[in-house]
Design a protein around this motif. Structure first.
Motif, PDB file in Angstrom:
ATOM      1  N   THR A   1     -21.825 -53.055  12.999  1.00 37.73           N
ATOM      2  CA  THR A   1     -22.978 -52.197  13.225  1.00 37.73           C
ATOM      3  C   THR A   1     -22.701 -51.221  14.364  1.00 37.73           C
ATOM      4  OG1 THR A   1     -23.937 -53.840  14.734  1.00 37.73           O
ATOM      5  CG2 THR A   1     -24.615 -53.946  12.419  1.00 37.73           C
ATOM      6  N   ASP A   2     -21.514 -51.323  14.936  1.00 37.77           N
ATOM      7  CA  ASP A   2     -21.135 -50.444  16.044  1.00 37.77           C
ATOM      8  C   ASP A   2     -20.631 -49.100  15.526  1.00 37.77           C
ATOM      9  OD1 ASP A   2     -21.688 -52.493  17.854  1.00 37.77           O
ATOM     10  OD2 ASP A   2     -19.637 -53.289  17.705  1.00 37.77           O
ATOM     11  N   LYS A   3     -20.651 -48.121  16.421  1.00 41.93           N
ATOM     12  CA  LYS A   3     -20.029 -46.843  16.117  1.00 41.93           C
ATOM     13  C   LYS A   3     -18.521 -46.979  16.304  1.00 41.93           C
ATOM     14  CE  LYS A   3     -23.883 -44.621  15.410  1.00 41.93           C
ATOM     15  NZ  LYS A   3     -24.252 -44.112  14.070  1.00 41.93           N
ATOM     16  N   PRO A   4     -17.730 -46.236  15.563  1.00 43.77           N
ATOM     17  CA  PRO A   4     -16.284 -46.345  15.722  1.00 43.77           C
ATOM     18  C   PRO A   4     -15.804 -45.667  16.990  1.00 43.77           C
ATOM     19  CG  PRO A   4     -16.799 -44.600  14.181  1.00 43.77           C
ATOM     20  CD  PRO A   4     -18.102 -45.279  14.495  1.00 43.77           C
ATOM     21  N   GLU A   5     -14.664 -46.112  17.477  1.00 46.44           N
ATOM     22  CA  GLU A   5     -13.985 -45.394  18.544  1.00 46.44           C
ATOM     23  C   GLU A   5     -13.263 -44.211  17.913  1.00 46.44           C
ATOM     24  OE1 GLU A   5     -12.875 -48.634  21.912  1.00 46.44           O
ATOM     25  OE2 GLU A   5     -11.588 -48.616  20.136  1.00 46.44           O
ATOM     26  N   ILE A   6     -13.138 -43.124  18.660  1.00 45.20           N
ATOM     27  CA  ILE A   6     -12.546 -41.911  18.111  1.00 45.20           C
ATOM     28  C   ILE A   6     -11.297 -41.547  18.906  1.00 45.20           C
ATOM     29  CG2 ILE A   6     -12.943 -39.500  17.495  1.00 45.20           C
ATOM     30  CD1 ILE A   6     -15.920 -40.090  17.522  1.00 45.20           C
TER      31      ILE A   6
ATOM     32  N   ASN B   1      -4.837 -40.669  21.541  1.00 47.30           N
ATOM     33  CA  ASN B   1      -5.627 -40.654  22.773  1.00 47.30           C
ATOM     34  C   ASN B   1      -7.107 -40.771  22.439  1.00 47.30           C
ATOM     35  OD1 ASN B   1      -3.294 -40.069  24.452  1.00 47.30           O
ATOM     36  ND2 ASN B   1      -3.377 -38.004  23.582  1.00 47.30           N
ATOM     37  N   LYS B   2      -7.809 -41.660  23.170  1.00 48.75           N
ATOM     38  CA  LYS B   2      -9.222 -41.841  22.914  1.00 48.75           C
ATOM     39  C   LYS B   2      -9.998 -40.644  23.418  1.00 48.75           C
ATOM     40  CE  LYS B   2     -12.991 -45.183  23.424  1.00 48.75           C
ATOM     41  NZ  LYS B   2     -13.407 -46.491  23.982  1.00 48.75           N
ATOM     42  N   THR B   3     -10.921 -40.151  22.580  1.00 43.91           N
ATOM     43  CA  THR B   3     -11.720 -38.998  22.955  1.00 43.91           C
ATOM     44  C   THR B   3     -12.991 -39.457  23.635  1.00 43.91           C
ATOM     45  OG1 THR B   3     -12.947 -38.929  20.864  1.00 43.91           O
ATOM     46  CG2 THR B   3     -10.822 -37.775  20.947  1.00 43.91           C
ATOM     47  N   GLU B   4     -13.860 -38.521  23.958  1.00 44.74           N
ATOM     48  CA  GLU B   4     -15.142 -38.858  24.556  1.00 44.74           C
ATOM     49  C   GLU B   4     -15.946 -39.696  23.578  1.00 44.74           C
ATOM     50  OE1 GLU B   4     -17.146 -35.349  25.705  1.00 44.74           O
ATOM     51  OE2 GLU B   4     -15.544 -34.625  26.994  1.00 44.74           O
ATOM     52  N   ASP B   5     -16.924 -40.438  24.069  1.00 41.92           N
ATOM     53  CA  ASP B   5     -17.766 -41.281  23.221  1.00 41.92           C
ATOM     54  C   ASP B   5     -18.769 -40.423  22.472  1.00 41.92           C
ATOM     55  OD1 ASP B   5     -16.522 -43.599  23.963  1.00 41.92           O
ATOM     56  OD2 ASP B   5     -17.829 -43.899  25.699  1.00 41.92           O
TER      57      ASP B   5
ATOM     58  N   ILE C   1     -11.360 -33.002  11.540  1.00 39.44           N
ATOM     59  CA  ILE C   1     -10.879 -33.912  10.499  1.00 39.44           C
ATOM     60  C   ILE C   1      -9.661 -34.702  10.981  1.00 39.44           C
ATOM     61  CG2 ILE C   1      -9.342 -32.227   9.417  1.00 39.44           C
ATOM     62  CD1 ILE C   1     -10.144 -33.363   6.708  1.00 39.44           C
ATOM     63  N   LYS C   2      -8.951 -34.197  11.987  1.00 41.75           N
ATOM     64  CA  LYS C   2      -7.769 -34.886  12.496  1.00 41.75           C
ATOM     65  C   LYS C   2      -8.122 -36.107  13.341  1.00 41.75           C
ATOM     66  CE  LYS C   2      -5.003 -30.647  12.633  1.00 41.75           C
ATOM     67  NZ  LYS C   2      -4.258 -29.701  13.508  1.00 41.75           N
ATOM     68  N   HIS C   3      -9.353 -36.171  13.810  1.00 46.54           N
ATOM     69  CA  HIS C   3      -9.764 -37.319  14.617  1.00 46.54           C
ATOM     70  C   HIS C   3      -9.688 -38.605  13.815  1.00 46.54           C
ATOM     71  CE1 HIS C   3     -12.208 -34.879  17.804  1.00 46.54           C
ATOM     72  NE2 HIS C   3     -10.896 -34.799  17.975  1.00 46.54           N
TER      73      HIS C   3
END
Length: 227
Positions: free
Chosen positions: A35-40, A46-50, A64-66
């Motif tokens: 039920t969580d949002k995915p990490e991007i 590299n992890k982007t902003e939430d 689309i590359k994310h």
């Protein structure tokens, strides 16, 4: 041969496509049992902003590359393509380049393994629009299978009740028979979608519902996506 190929895959990569509000994020949460949002992550890991991922993301706030990854199922990497009705010819061309590049790459773990094209049943009177026809006539995905997923099928329940009432049943009687009628409507619109898209130059490989592909596509060794 197939088993050796699967052993080399660290991430099963899926491109999810379709118009805005097609229920794409909900599908990903369901199949990943989260039920969580995915990490991007960006294309370099590299992890982007939430950023909150929503089906209503508009042009300029989406790439689309994310890579979208759920902590509950990190072996699967998703890419989300914005709905074409919110985009432009340039956005469509960017999507095509992404598909071609990730379908043809020799780097196994960067390769797209399947494309899910979502069509929501909330818009059952316009299931196949110019956007769908454009994709299936102009985008050659090569060996990467495209699966059409009918989403938000619960919307057909109300349509079923209304049709039964219009046919002379009471509300109570209509609700008792709505489940069966809903199934009939789903089959009807599925047949219509198949008829329209199978006329296209690059038709889908298969059709189904998210429930079916939760059972099949996420068992990678026995998946319909690898037939």
């Amino acid at each position: 041969m197939a088993s050796e190929y699967m052993k080399n895959i660290k991430h099963f990569r899926i491109l999810v496509m379709g118009r805005a509000n097609a229920g794409k994020t909900t599908i990903l949460q369901r199949v990943c049992n989260s039920t969580d949002k995915p990490e991007i992550f960006d294309g370099k890991g590299n992890k982007t902003e939430d950023v909150v991922v929503q089906g209503t993301l508009t042009r300029g706030h989406h790439d689309i590359k994310h890579e979208l990854v759920f902590k509950s199922n990190p072996g699967f990497v998703f890419h989300d393509s914005c709905g074409f009705e919110a985009g432009s010819a340039q956005q469509f061309d960017q999507m095509k380049r992404f598909v071609v590049d990730h379908a043809a790459t020799t780097r196994v773990n960067e390769r797209i393994h399947v494309i899910w094209f979502c069509i929501p049943m909330t818009d059952y009177h316009r299931t196949v629009t110019a956007a769908e026809k454009k994709f299936f006539n102009e985008c050659d995905t090569g060996h990467v299978p495209v699966i059409v997923l009918l989403t938000k099928v619960d919307a057909l329940y109300l349509a079923a009740v209304e049709e039964l009432v219009d046919g002379g049943l009471t509300i109570m009687e209509a609700k008792e028979r709505a489940g069966e009628k809903q199934g009939e409507l789903l089959e009807k619109w599925l047949a219509h979608i198949k008829m329209e898209l199978n006329k296209c130059k690059f038709p889908p490989r298969d059709y189904g519902t998210p429930e079916e592909y939760r059972l099949h596509c996420f068992d990678a060794k026995h998946s319909k996506c690898h037939e």
